[in-house]
Scaffold this motif. Sequence first.
Motif: not given
Length: 509
Positions: A488, A486, A458-463
């Motif tokens: 980002g 997690k 599960t990649a974070p929504r924002n980097r």
Amino acid sequence: MAGVSVFLEGDANDYVGKCLSGGKIVVRPPKNVPEEFKSEENVIVGNVCLYGATSGTAFIRGVGAERFCVRNSGATAVIEGVGDHGCEYMTGGRVVILGSTGRNFAAGMSGGIAYVMGEKAKFEKKCNTTMVDLLSVEDPEDLAFLHATIAEFVSATGSEVGQAVLDTWPVSATGFVKVFPHEYQRALQELKDEAEAANSFSVTVNGDCITSPNLDIRNAYAIDNTPAVPGMRHVVLPAEALEPDSDEDSDDEEKSPKQPPKMPLMPKMPVKIIAPPPVKIVEVNGQNGHTNGHTNGVKDIEDSINDVGMKKKKRENLLDKTRGFVKYKRETKLYRDPEERQHDWEEIFDFKNVRRGLKTQAARCMDCGVPFCHSTSHGCPLGNIIPKFNDLVFHNDWKEALNQLTQTNNFPEFTGRVCPAPCEGACVLGINEPPVTIKNIECTIIDNAFDNGWIKATAPRNRTGKKVAIVGSGPSGLAAADQLNKAGHTVTVYERNNRCGGLLMYGIP
């Protein structure tokens, strides 16, 4: 062991004097410490010292860490200060503390006596007074015990605090608080009442005063056939044998032996034996069936099928979560047979056997009001919400159990196998029973998640645009990388060996 004495100069770790059953332990600072060193301000022994001690003596010049004298049932100890939860669940023995204590002192203490030096008002805030009273030390026996024990302590350790108490005795005795459990006071009072009652009757026979013995109620029938009444003592006076059995008896009449009354016999009822009806076989090998008095031995179809799944479901429905810690035992067969393990490189745990009764093991969790198992200072260093996921496993909610577990644990597949399980060591049930199999439940939750395909990247929504380098791919490095990812950040893990995993790959000592 009685007759054995152990002297230590220097620091000691946890569990000093665990299960002490006699003998003497003396712990003191080294003789070459600086003059300004104050033993009463420095910790010299670790946690859970004198756990489960039954007898013996321990003199410790310095401060003990947490849970000092937990479940002590007979040992005598003198120390210059203790941490939190001192004398917890203590049932016997005596403890003298020549200094401060931590919070929750005497929680669950039902026996023994503790003498704590310090202001009563301050100590009362730290003491758990649910089961104890805080009294002044005024009884001559208490004063004599304190003076003799502290004098022996000073002689063995050279304690300056103890010497200061002796120099100002008996004035210094007023600075002690006596921690006296309610149950112990009641038991001592009952023994005192029994001793007084035993000597409360006397009879004069031929000019001699005879004290009647205190006879147990269970011996009443053997004495004079008097019916035993619970809660009453039967005392036979020496003159009872001289009295006639009834008013109608006289000394002139010769008594005839009395026959014991015969118990009426139940009349014998005739028993009628009914043979089972013969079974008629309709057709066998093309021939007409006949009745020959023999059955065909065919079971009903519902009885002939061994429905293992139905039996398991019925057994699980009957599990008692409320009193599971009383009814069910801990699963002890955790490992595969060594003769089988030495022929392969598979895991050593017998997961098939462990998971068969996992719901029963989850039912043993008491869901404590103060669960030490997930306390970061006493149990799980990660703070896993253990009672929560134990209850979810009991109710077959495996997905929510996974969510609860992964909130605090990045890699349950690691900790469920190689963690030393301090959570089980802190389990409250482990005080008098084997603890809950928390480690096995944790491992099964994550393995079940892999089996069902619930573990996905599960990649974070924002980097954030920040880059972080992690040196070392052991459990700590991977957990740090997971947390940073997690958050980002873009994380790169570096490992000097040709395989990642650190000790997990190359062996854990």
